[in-house]
Design a protein around this motif. Structure first.
Motif, PDB file in Angstrom:
ATOM      1  N   VAL A  33       0.344   6.143  -2.240  1.00  0.00           N
ATOM      2  CA  VAL A  33      -0.385   7.373  -1.982  1.00  0.00           C
ATOM      3  C   VAL A  33       0.213   8.502  -2.813  1.00  0.00           C
ATOM      4  N   CYS A  34      -0.609   9.179  -3.599  1.00  0.00           N
ATOM      5  CA  CYS A  34      -0.101  10.330  -4.348  1.00  0.00           C
ATOM      6  C   CYS A  34      -0.118  11.560  -3.453  1.00  0.00           C
ATOM      7  N   ILE A  35       1.038  12.168  -3.289  1.00  0.00           N
ATOM      8  CA  ILE A  35       1.165  13.335  -2.418  1.00  0.00           C
ATOM      9  C   ILE A  35       0.484  14.546  -3.039  1.00  0.00           C
ATOM     10  N   GLY A  36       0.392  14.538  -4.374  1.00  0.00           N
ATOM     11  CA  GLY A  36      -0.227  15.671  -5.054  1.00  0.00           C
ATOM     12  C   GLY A  36      -1.735  15.674  -4.881  1.00  0.00           C
ATOM     13  N   CYS A  37      -2.406  14.649  -5.386  1.00  0.00           N
ATOM     14  CA  CYS A  37      -3.871  14.658  -5.407  1.00  0.00           C
ATOM     15  C   CYS A  37      -4.469  13.748  -4.346  1.00  0.00           C
ATOM     16  N   LYS A  38      -3.640  13.117  -3.523  1.00  0.00           N
ATOM     17  CA  LYS A  38      -4.089  12.288  -2.400  1.00  0.00           C
ATOM     18  C   LYS A  38      -4.768  10.990  -2.812  1.00  0.00           C
ATOM     19  N   LYS A  39      -4.748  10.673  -4.090  1.00  0.00           N
ATOM     20  CA  LYS A  39      -5.377   9.397  -4.465  1.00  0.00           C
ATOM     21  C   LYS A  39      -4.547   8.235  -3.906  1.00  0.00           C
ATOM     22  N   ILE A  40      -5.220   7.139  -3.660  1.00  0.00           N
ATOM     23  CA  ILE A  40      -4.554   5.966  -3.087  1.00  0.00           C
ATOM     24  C   ILE A  40      -4.769   4.761  -3.983  1.00  0.00           C
ATOM     25  N   LEU A  41      -3.700   4.113  -4.395  1.00  0.00           N
ATOM     26  CA  LEU A  41      -3.807   2.874  -5.154  1.00  0.00           C
ATOM     27  C   LEU A  41      -3.404   1.714  -4.257  1.00  0.00           C
ATOM     28  N   SER A  42      -4.026   0.569  -4.467  1.00  0.00           N
ATOM     29  CA  SER A  42      -3.606  -0.626  -3.751  1.00  0.00           C
ATOM     30  C   SER A  42      -2.516  -1.336  -4.530  1.00  0.00           C
ATOM     31  N   ILE A  43      -1.622  -1.945  -3.793  1.00  0.00           N
ATOM     32  CA  ILE A  43      -0.585  -2.773  -4.404  1.00  0.00           C
ATOM     33  C   ILE A  43      -0.720  -4.147  -3.772  1.00  0.00           C
ATOM     34  N   GLU A  44      -0.886  -5.152  -4.569  1.00  0.00           N
ATOM     35  CA  GLU A  44      -1.113  -6.468  -3.952  1.00  0.00           C
ATOM     36  C   GLU A  44       0.158  -7.292  -3.827  1.00  0.00           C
ATOM     37  N   ASN A  45       1.180  -6.855  -4.511  1.00  0.00           N
ATOM     38  CA  ASN A  45       2.441  -7.560  -4.434  1.00  0.00           C
ATOM     39  C   ASN A  45       3.207  -7.086  -3.195  1.00  0.00           C
ATOM     40  N   CYS A  46       3.750  -8.017  -2.437  1.00  0.00           N
ATOM     41  CA  CYS A  46       4.429  -7.647  -1.193  1.00  0.00           C
ATOM     42  C   CYS A  46       5.872  -8.121  -1.155  1.00  0.00           C
ATOM     43  N   PRO A  47       6.790  -7.193  -0.990  1.00  0.00           N
ATOM     44  CA  PRO A  47       8.209  -7.573  -1.009  1.00  0.00           C
ATOM     45  C   PRO A  47       8.762  -7.957   0.359  1.00  0.00           C
ATOM     46  N   LEU A  48       7.901  -8.157   1.365  1.00  0.00           N
ATOM     47  CA  LEU A  48       8.431  -8.182   2.727  1.00  0.00           C
ATOM     48  C   LEU A  48       8.354  -9.506   3.484  1.00  0.00           C
ATOM     49  N   CYS A  49       7.884 -10.552   2.834  1.00  0.00           N
ATOM     50  CA  CYS A  49       7.744 -11.815   3.563  1.00  0.00           C
ATOM     51  C   CYS A  49       9.089 -12.313   4.079  1.00  0.00           C
TER      52      CYS A  49
END
Lengths: 150, 150
Positions: free
Chosen positions: A95-111
């Motif tokens: 999430v960009c705090i400046g312009c509020k745009k949201i990108l998806s990230i498909e890679n997950c470091p948490l398994c």
DNA sequence: TTAATTGCAAACACTTTGCACGCTA
DNA sequence: TAGCGTGCAAAGTGTTTGCAATTAA
């Protein structure tokens, strides 16, 4: 984007009636390919001359969320809920705090971490939600870097 | 828990006036040691015969959040905001889907990942929010395991 | 004394609901 | 045709705001 017959089948497979509004909203969300608010759906459909009521949008989103065809999110410090097509891919968000745009990230470091946490806490972990916050390249250039998130 | 003079100092150090309500709410949150709603604060103070208005609770929480003395959270699918004393420890949360209890986790698996993501996306990452979802041991025993989160 | 804080009531934004009508299966 | 879906208006919930009275510095 899919031929509408496909949305009809998706709905029927969940035991839902296929209606114009439901297929339209499913299609809209799949094309959008990012989390949007109920109002955005409502307005953008209106612009395409599709007549629908805001309460129907909410009701449809609830129905679709119940069947997990759609995911419902809340973002910290935002009062509106966000809805997203559930393409069954596990995702995180940047999430960009400046312009509020949201990108998806498909890679997950948490398994790995989930398993560790199960051992440590005796919880059964069924999932997680991870949002990353920061400033996108454009906002960095524009110097829009007041806030931070921590 | 601290002697009230300490909360007064915390407030003054932020340039805030020290008032009864502000120290009371800060103390309440520090003792609570977990995220609570504005209503919970309001009601629990009332039970202690402390007279305060709900709007004052909200205003105080906003003031304290602005100064980062308090953290404001939102949890997916919950409409109410949660507020927590900011003890400056980076934390994550383990939310039980059954009984809604929330545990803090102080260990963070994501420092490395933040750097990786900065390189991949050219964002400047300023922080993240991670909530883990699952079933606590008690809810597992009671068989309260309908939903999942993913 | 002066500006910030508070209580109260009213407004607000987002979301949900009741009911009558319309449409899908 | 039976029952679910929808539009509309009204209510609900959590939160914010305007204003006058109060309080801290």
């Amino acid at each position: 984007m899919k031929n509408n017959t496909i949305y009809e089948n998706i709905l029927k497979d969940c035991g839902l009636k296929s209606t114009k509004h439901r297929t339209t909203i499913l299609e809209f969300l799949e094309i959008a390919n990012q989390p949007v608010t109920a109002e955005q759906i409502y307005h953008e459909l209106k612009e395409k001359n599709i007549s629908i009521n805001l309460s129907t949008v909410y009701r449809t989103l609830e129905t679709l969320s119940d069947k997990e065809l759609v995911l419902r999110h809340s973002v910290t410090n935002e009062s509106k809920a966000l809805f997203e097509y559930n393409n069954r891919v596990h995702k995180h968000y940047l999430v960009c705090i400046g312009c509020k745009k949201i990108l998806s990230i498909e890679n997950c470091p948490l398994c790995e971490y989930e398993k560790l946490l199960e051992r440590q806490t005796d919880f059964i972990i069924t999932g997680h939600k991870l949002d990353m916050y920061g400033y996108c390249p454009e906002c960095q250039q524009k110097g829009l870097m007041g806030e931070k998130y921590n």
